[in-house]
Scaffold this motif. Structure first.
Motif, short mmCIF file in Angstrom:
data_model
loop_
_atom_site.label_atom_id
_atom_site.label_comp_id
_atom_site.label_asym_id
_atom_site.label_seq_id
_atom_site.Cartn_x
_atom_site.Cartn_y
_atom_site.Cartn_z
N ALA A 145 -2.93 7.41 -1.48
CA ALA A 145 -4.15 8.12 -1.84
C ALA A 145 -4.85 7.45 -3.03
CB ALA A 145 -3.82 9.57 -2.17
N PRO A 146 -6.19 7.61 -3.14
CA PRO A 146 -6.91 7.02 -4.28
C PRO A 146 -6.41 7.58 -5.61
CG PRO A 146 -8.43 7.81 -2.57
CD PRO A 146 -7.07 8.32 -2.21
N GLY A 147 -6.38 6.72 -6.62
CA GLY A 147 -5.99 7.14 -7.95
C GLY A 147 -4.53 7.50 -8.10
N LYS A 148 -3.70 7.02 -7.18
CA LYS A 148 -2.27 7.34 -7.21
C LYS A 148 -1.50 6.27 -7.97
CE LYS A 148 1.36 9.72 -5.73
NZ LYS A 148 1.58 11.13 -6.08
N SER A 149 -0.63 6.69 -8.86
CA SER A 149 0.22 5.77 -9.60
C SER A 149 1.61 5.78 -9.00
CB SER A 149 0.28 6.17 -11.08
OG SER A 149 1.13 5.32 -11.79
N GLN A 162 0.29 -7.39 1.95
CA GLN A 162 -1.09 -7.75 2.28
C GLN A 162 -1.95 -6.50 2.18
OE1 GLN A 162 -2.69 -10.44 2.79
NE2 GLN A 162 -4.53 -9.94 3.94
N ILE A 163 -3.02 -6.56 1.39
CA ILE A 163 -3.93 -5.43 1.24
C ILE A 163 -4.91 -5.44 2.41
CG2 ILE A 163 -5.46 -4.20 -0.32
CD1 ILE A 163 -2.60 -4.81 -1.38
N LEU A 164 -5.02 -4.31 3.09
CA LEU A 164 -5.89 -4.19 4.26
C LEU A 164 -7.17 -3.42 3.96
CD1 LEU A 164 -3.10 -3.35 6.86
CD2 LEU A 164 -4.12 -5.59 6.41
N GLN A 165 -7.04 -2.29 3.28
CA GLN A 165 -8.19 -1.48 2.89
C GLN A 165 -7.91 -0.91 1.49
OE1 GLN A 165 -9.04 1.56 5.79
NE2 GLN A 165 -9.49 0.11 7.41
N GLY A 166 -9.00 -0.54 0.79
CA GLY A 166 -8.82 -0.02 -0.56
C GLY A 166 -8.34 -1.10 -1.50
N ALA A 198 -8.51 5.39 0.08
CA ALA A 198 -7.07 5.19 0.15
C ALA A 198 -6.75 3.70 0.30
CB ALA A 198 -6.48 5.97 1.33
N CYS A 199 -5.66 3.29 -0.30
CA CYS A 199 -5.21 1.90 -0.19
C CYS A 199 -4.25 1.80 0.99
CB CYS A 199 -4.52 1.47 -1.47
SG CYS A 199 -3.91 -0.24 -1.43
N ILE A 200 -4.59 0.98 1.97
CA ILE A 200 -3.72 0.71 3.10
C ILE A 200 -3.23 -0.73 2.99
CG2 ILE A 200 -3.55 0.54 5.62
CD1 ILE A 200 -5.62 2.71 5.86
#
Length: 225
Positions: A145-149, A162-166, A198-200
């Motif tokens: 989720a966004p802003g998640k540590s 590998q970063i796909l989205q976010g 969100a980071c995928i």
């Protein structure tokens, strides 16, 4: 998409030699679909491998054999013409991925399906979901989720992501779509996803993560990370 974080040269050499594990190979392939720089390094590594085979077949005599081999490889590489029309261009399948934002990278499709919309996420922790590739349990797609540590952790051996989205930020910098985080056991970090989306990402592990906090260590046994 212009990645700023690339594969480690040792990873590229391992990929060229076919010595990476299957999970690492999948993630490396996914990165190379969008990264002209790493594709160029792969071509160089493959040529060097071919030259080494040639030199093994025709050994150079004398005390300075190693220096002679290195110089022979440099001379041959200087005479190899650069590939025409390839630098900065995507591999087959990457152009369609750019046109269709719902389409997963080609290297991931045999393991996760063809589209983001078809992914069936499993709950891992508050704000964190994952999918493990069938038959390759150490190949994991994650949605954070966004802003998640995430908890502070290091690595039992290697982690390739590998970063796909976010995107996310940590002590190593800002990681956005197309970037690869190629981390060894000497790296300790705490990714924090950026606000908004969100980071995928897809990651491969060849050893369990090493968490600093005792709560995270307790959860690790349940989550099998």
């Amino acid at each position: 998409m212009s990645p700023r974080h690339h594969l480690d040269p040792a990873t590229v050499l391992g990929f060229a030699a076919g010595s990476l594990g299957p999970e690492m190979s999948v993630v490396a392939s996914a990165h190379m679909e969008s990264c002209g720089h790493c594709r160029q390094q792969l071509r160089l590594a493959e040529r060097i491998g071919g030259l080494l085979l040639d030199q093994q077949a025709c050994p150079v005599p004398g005390k300075d054999t190693q220096a002679a081999l290195r110089q022979a490889m440099v001379d041959k590489l200087d005479r190899i013409p650069a590939p025409r029309g390839e630098q900065g261009l995507p591999m087959v399948g990457a152009s369609s991925a750019r046109d269709d934002v719902d389409r997963l990278p080609t290297a991931l499709q045999p393991h996760f399906g063809s589209s983001y919309r078809s992914l069936k996420w499993n709950w891992m922790a508050p704000g964190v979901h994952c999918i493990r590739a069938p038959g390759l349990p150490s190949l994991i797609m994650m949605k954070i989720a966004p802003g998640k540590s995430l908890p502070m952790h290091s690595h039992g051996n290697s982690e390739l992501t590998q970063i796909l989205q976010g995107a996310y930020d940590d002590a190593l910098g800002h990681f956005a779509p197309g970037d690869a985080a190629d981390l060894g056991e000497d790296v300790e970090h705490q990714p924090v996803t950026t606000p908004g989306v969100a980071c995928i990402c897809v990651c491969a592990l060849d050893a369990p993560l090493v968490f600093r906090g005792w709560i995270a260590r307790k959860l690790q046994k349940v989550l099998n990370l």
